[in-house]
Scaffold this motif. Structure first.
Motif, PDB file in Angstrom:
ATOM      1  N   GLN A 126      12.468   5.246  -2.141  1.00 33.84           N
ATOM      2  CA  GLN A 126      11.157   5.609  -2.556  1.00 33.84           C
ATOM      3  C   GLN A 126      11.079   7.309  -2.981  1.00 33.84           C
ATOM      4  O   GLN A 126      10.265   7.878  -3.374  1.00 33.84           O
ATOM      5  CB  GLN A 126      10.118   5.313  -1.542  1.00 33.84           C
ATOM      6  N   ASN A 149      -1.275   6.176   6.036  1.00 34.66           N
ATOM      7  CA  ASN A 149      -1.037   4.968   4.710  1.00 34.66           C
ATOM      8  C   ASN A 149      -2.470   4.479   4.140  1.00 34.66           C
ATOM      9  O   ASN A 149      -2.508   3.753   3.297  1.00 34.66           O
ATOM     10  CB  ASN A 149      -0.326   3.463   5.623  1.00 34.66           C
ATOM     11  N   THR A 199       0.839  -1.395   0.158  1.00 36.13           N
ATOM     12  CA  THR A 199       0.019   0.006  -0.040  1.00 36.13           C
ATOM     13  C   THR A 199       1.015   1.355  -0.131  1.00 36.13           C
ATOM     14  O   THR A 199       0.601   2.215  -0.654  1.00 36.13           O
ATOM     15  CB  THR A 199      -0.731  -0.033   1.113  1.00 36.13           C
ATOM     16  N   SER A 200       2.021   1.277   0.711  1.00 33.08           N
ATOM     17  CA  SER A 200       2.797   2.298   0.834  1.00 33.08           C
ATOM     18  C   SER A 200       3.298   2.448  -0.413  1.00 33.08           C
ATOM     19  O   SER A 200       3.729   3.849  -0.935  1.00 33.08           O
ATOM     20  CB  SER A 200       3.636   2.101   2.031  1.00 33.08           C
ATOM     21  N   LEU A 201       3.750   1.576  -1.402  1.00 36.18           N
ATOM     22  CA  LEU A 201       4.284   1.809  -2.649  1.00 36.18           C
ATOM     23  C   LEU A 201       3.131   2.099  -3.643  1.00 36.18           C
ATOM     24  O   LEU A 201       3.412   1.882  -5.014  1.00 36.18           O
ATOM     25  CB  LEU A 201       4.923   0.609  -3.059  1.00 36.18           C
ATOM     26  N   GLY A 202       1.961   2.436  -2.972  1.00 37.66           N
ATOM     27  CA  GLY A 202       1.072   2.858  -4.094  1.00 37.66           C
ATOM     28  C   GLY A 202       0.131   1.821  -4.746  1.00 37.66           C
ATOM     29  O   GLY A 202      -0.654   2.072  -5.776  1.00 37.66           O
ATOM     30  N   LEU A 203       0.271   0.795  -4.386  1.00 39.10           N
ATOM     31  CA  LEU A 203      -0.437  -0.534  -5.034  1.00 39.10           C
ATOM     32  C   LEU A 203      -2.086  -0.437  -4.318  1.00 39.10           C
ATOM     33  O   LEU A 203      -2.374  -0.329  -2.969  1.00 39.10           O
ATOM     34  CB  LEU A 203      -0.319  -1.819  -4.383  1.00 39.10           C
ATOM     35  N   ASN A 251      -3.342   6.520  -5.826  1.00 40.09           N
ATOM     36  CA  ASN A 251      -2.573   5.774  -4.845  1.00 40.09           C
ATOM     37  C   ASN A 251      -1.172   6.096  -5.393  1.00 40.09           C
ATOM     38  O   ASN A 251      -0.212   6.217  -4.590  1.00 40.09           O
ATOM     39  CB  ASN A 251      -2.900   4.341  -5.082  1.00 40.09           C
ATOM     40  N   ALA A 275       2.175   7.738  -3.434  1.00 43.52           N
ATOM     41  CA  ALA A 275       3.110   7.047  -3.002  1.00 43.52           C
ATOM     42  C   ALA A 275       4.440   7.460  -3.423  1.00 43.52           C
ATOM     43  O   ALA A 275       5.690   7.284  -3.183  1.00 43.52           O
ATOM     44  CB  ALA A 275       3.264   5.551  -3.632  1.00 43.52           C
TER      45      ALA A 275
END
Lengths: 330, 252
Positions: B152, B48, A225-229, B70, B74
């Protein structure tokens, strides 16, 4: 930390990149297919090829769908000993078949339009999956496990339902049902094959578009989730793909589950990568290789004296024991 | 700037967070401290988007958090939670590569690899980069995950107990590296810490939480006071001034 410390290398085939391993496996599959098609031809070449290729396509399709479904399911559950069978898919399939035989009778069951039959089975399986997702999935990993537990319970419910239906059948109906439920790799209906290719295409496109996201799923929900998934969307997509693939393979040959576990574990060990763009084709090809060579052995070396599923279970069992013993030593 | 306004979270009758309002600085190191069960991890879960607050709003650079795509989000904020169990055999370098996922979407470019190498180097993991995660000690794993989050390359970085499993040497090294990242890369890093002396020595700001509420927030000098900390942790302790740092003695 001195300079001299050597970096540990992967255990198998240290110099082969995942791409080469895939190529090697593909060669083996092609070789197995050629062997299967051309060995010991007694009738005319054209007839033999036509006859054998029908069965071959079934083997390839099942090899692909079972391996891929198992791999996807393990990625989703982050658990390497589960198969989609745990969600009660096989049991649902058995229940559907038994109810069909009971309500339509032997003739009705055997003359059922294959499009309709497959469509209905798949629709039911997807519907069951969607309902579980809607009712039980709360957007986190714990609820995923909860959903699987519920799947086990539903599996038991479905099995009991089938057992009840079995008692209501007359002997002829029961015989027909038994035949439908055993995993047989006989030639299948051409219509079912057409459907299968459609499913195959859809799955392949979906996997091609999402393989990188599947890799991210390996990190677990938090990091993914943190990686945008979009984790929930991924869960839903994987569940749907698994439902479609499982219903395809069960419609083709009946329930097979141990086979997927075996192939996927071999793929983890041999593919040389954790990435799904290598793992999925590797597992799929390995599934095909196992089935085709198994069928070859069955036809030409044992003269049909046993079932393919028995051979696979036998070698699979041996392999699994070896795996466990090796892991115990390490 | 990340602003939380009147965040409430409750499971049934249990209030986890009550009226949490907080603005996090644009740059610098913020530590969140507080006893177990104070709601620190729940706060991160809300940031988050793993957890929806019962009421209240989170805004990032003025925009509500829900309005972000999303992937765009990120690239603005990254969060490293505790307990990162991975079954697959992934090497350190590949793990750090995942940190670039919001940018490369599975196809890392040369530029991505440069950032990845930099992050690995930053955390002193160059020697270990080809090792698999299951061949690492707990502390090395932790550093690998921090390298992933640094790769990131987001303005806001949230780390939930990054010093877990780390020995003294690596704890200090990590805190120094986080400080450096704040200053050199002008990032805003928020860490949940249990060792309040690390919080005191390295933070620009300390936020303390208790029973789901913000108890205090301010500079280390303001928060590191006997009565504040005793009240926060319900235990006897004493804060000492050593050189220019305020350290809390609570071991006795």
């Amino acid at each position: 930390m001195t300079e001299a410390v050597s970096r540990p290398r992967p255990l198998h085939w240290p110099t082969l990149t995942p791409g080469w391993r895939l190529a090697l496996l593909l060669t083996l599959v092609v070789f197995a297919i050629a062997l299967y098609l051309t060995w010991d031809i007694k009738a005319s070449l054209a007839f033999t090829l036509k006859y054998r290729s029908k069965k071959l396509i079934t083997l390839l399709l099942v090899g692909f769908s079972v391996s891929t479904a198992t791999l996807l399911f393990q990625t989703l559950s982050q658990n390497r000993i589960l198969t989609p069978g745990i969600m009660g898919f096989d049991a649902l399939y058995v229940l559907i078949q038994s109810i069909l035989v009971l309500t339509l009778g032997v003739i009705g069951f055997n003359t059922l339009n294959p499009y309709m039959k497959w469509g209905m089975e798949t629709a039911l399986m997807i519907l069951a999956m969607l309902m579980m997702y809607r009712l039980l999935f709360r957007g986190n990993q714990q609820s995923l496990q909860f959903m699987m537990l519920a799947g086990i319970i539903f599996g038991v419910l479905f099995s009991s339902g089938s057992a009840l239906v079995f008692r209501l059948l007359d002997p002829t109906q029961f015989g027909v049902l038994q035949d439908a439920l055993f995993a047989t790799f006989a030639a299948v209906d051409p219509i079912l094959l057409q459907i299968s290719f459609g499913v195959l295409a859809v799955t392949a496109v979906a996997l091609w578009r999402t393989h990188a996201r599947l890799d991210v799923m390996l990190l677990g929900q938090n990091s993914a989730t943190s990686l945008g998934l979009n984790y929930n969307a991924m869960v839903l997509m994987i569940l749907l793909l698994v439902a479609i693939l499982v219903s395809l393979s069960t419609a083709l040959v009946g329930p097979v589950s141990f086979f997927g576990l075996l192939v996927v574990h071999l793929a983890y060990r041999l593919a040389g990568s954790y990435q799904h763009r290598f793992l999925i084709p590797f597992a799929a090809l390995l599934g095909m290789l196992t089935l085709v060579s198994g069928e070859f052995i069955l036809q030409h070396l044992t003269n049909f004296s046993t079932r393919l599923s028995i051979i696979i279970e036998f070698f699979g069992g041996l392999f699994f024991l070896a795996l466990i013993i090796r892991q115990g030593k390490a | 700037m990340i602003e939380l306004s009147n965040i409430c979270l409750s499971y049934g009758k249990n209030d986890i967070l009550t009226n949490v309002s907080l603005s996090l600085r644009q740059q610098g190191l913020t530590s969140i401290i507080g006893p177990n069960g104070a709601g620190k991890s729940s706060l991160l879960a809300i940031l988050n988007r793993l957890q929806k607050p019962t009421s209240g709003e989170v805004r990032i650079d003025g925009q509500p958090i829900d309005s972000f795509d999303n992937r765009v989000l990120a690239t603005r904020l990254s969060i490293l939670r505790q307990d990162n169990q991975i079954n697959a055999r992934i090497s350190v370098r590949d793990l750090v590569c995942f940190g670039r996922f919001p940018y490369h979407n599975g196809r890392p470019t040369a530029e991505d690899w440069a950032v990845i190498d930099q992050a690995i180097h930053y955390l002193d993991m160059s020697d270990l980069q080809d090792r698999y995660l299951d061949q690492l000690s707990g502390g090395q794993r932790q550093r690998a995950f921090i390298a992933m989050v640094l790769a990131q390359d987001t303005q806001y970085v949230f780390l939930d107990e990054p010093l877990n499993n780390l020995d003294m040497k690596h704890s200090v090294a990590i805190m120094k590296q986080l400080r450096r990242a704040c200053e050199e890369l002008s990032k805003s890093i928020v860490v949940v810490l249990h060792d309040i002396n690390f919080a005191s020595c390295y933070s620009d700001e300390i936020v303390s939480m208790k029973h789901g509420r913000i108890a205090h927030s301010g500079s280390p000098e303001q928060v590191m006071q006997d009565h504040i900390l005793m009240d926060l942790y319900d235990m006897p302790l004493s804060v000492q001034q050593i050189d220019d740092k305020r350290l809390c003695l609570y071991y006795l």
